[in-house]
Design a protein around this motif. Structure first.
Motif, PDB file in Angstrom:
ATOM      1  N   SER A 100      -0.233   7.761   0.644  1.00 29.68           N
ATOM      2  CA  SER A 100      -0.905   8.579   0.450  1.00 29.68           C
ATOM      3  C   SER A 100      -2.695   7.788   0.526  1.00 29.68           C
ATOM      4  O   SER A 100      -3.582   8.457   0.117  1.00 29.68           O
ATOM      5  N   SER A 101      -2.699   6.263   0.733  1.00 28.84           N
ATOM      6  CA  SER A 101      -4.240   5.707   0.267  1.00 28.84           C
ATOM      7  C   SER A 101      -4.849   6.097   2.052  1.00 28.84           C
ATOM      8  O   SER A 101      -5.769   5.764   1.724  1.00 28.84           O
TER       9      SER A 101
ATOM     10  N   SER B  52      -8.194   9.179   2.168  1.00 31.13           N
ATOM     11  CA  SER B  52      -9.699   8.489   3.111  1.00 31.13           C
ATOM     12  C   SER B  52     -10.227   9.573   3.399  1.00 31.13           C
ATOM     13  O   SER B  52      -9.639  10.430   4.400  1.00 31.13           O
TER      14      SER B  52
ATOM     15  N   GLY C 290       0.664  -1.110  -0.137  1.00 31.36           N
ATOM     16  CA  GLY C 290       0.086  -0.110   0.103  1.00 31.36           C
ATOM     17  C   GLY C 290       0.420   1.318  -0.188  1.00 31.36           C
ATOM     18  O   GLY C 290       1.582   1.038  -0.092  1.00 31.36           O
ATOM     19  N   SER C 291       0.292   2.579   0.208  1.00 32.89           N
ATOM     20  CA  SER C 291       1.085   3.707   0.516  1.00 32.89           C
ATOM     21  C   SER C 291       0.311   4.174   1.398  1.00 32.89           C
ATOM     22  O   SER C 291      -0.634   4.097   1.677  1.00 32.89           O
TER      23      SER C 291
END
Length: 182
Positions: free
Chosen positions: A68-69, A73, A65-66
């Motif tokens: 920024s994800s 959100s 994942g990142s």
């Protein structure tokens, strides 16, 4: 009980403090009716901001994942806005204020996540585990015993007494190494 209470935020002497010394934290709702003997203050076991910060830490430690994800959100945006909700009703302005104070979470390092966990999760009994996980428990000035065994808790004697036994009659549960003779 008829005597006025005067709280002093500062503590002049840590070894000789008074009941009225030190800042108070009203993080959880206080029983204003004084109906309950123990204040009826609830303590959450885990909160969603903790989950978001754990996910961020896991990603920074190499998980999938990142960052920024997480930070883009809606939930994280709500979290950032909630931190400054008293200062503004505008969510975007609150998020901007959060970033101004603590930096852009998209660029946070593990150190920044640890700092935020300290701010957000104060009085929730996770700081010791966080500091151990980050390898910083021994860096705390007031921690006087810094040997490895202090990273673990002793098993209570009442639990050891109830230990199961193996086929030879030996107790299965034994004390955490280093606490045997305490």
């Amino acid at each position: 009980k008829g005597t006025p209470t005067v709280i002093h935020v500062g503590i002049t002497n840590i070894n000789n403090g008074h009941n009225f010394d030190g800042a108070r934290l009203n993080k959880w709702e206080i029983d204003k009716t004084q109906t309950y003997k123990y204040c009826e203050n609830d303590m959450p076991i885990i909160r969603y901001p903790d989950v978001l910060l754990m996910k961020m830490e896991a990603i920074l430690r190499g998980g999938a994942g990142s960052v920024s994800s997480v930070t883009s959100s809606k939930d994280f945006q709500t979290y950032m806005a909630r931190c400054f909700r008293n200062d503004t009703k505008d969510v975007n302005a609150a998020v901007a204020l959060f970033k101004e104070c603590y930096g852009d979470p998209d660029t946070w390092t593990l150190e920044d996540v640890l700092d935020e966990r300290g701010r957000e999760l104060s009085w929730e009994m996770v700081r010791r585990r966080d500091l151990i996980r980050y390898g910083k428990f021994g860096d705390i000035e007031y921690v006087t015993k810094k040997d490895e065994v202090r990273k673990w808790f002793p098993i209570p004697y009442s639990v050891l007494e109830k230990s199961l036994v193996d086929e030879n009659g030996n107790k299965v549960w034994t004390q955490t190494p280093g606490y045997e003779n305490l």
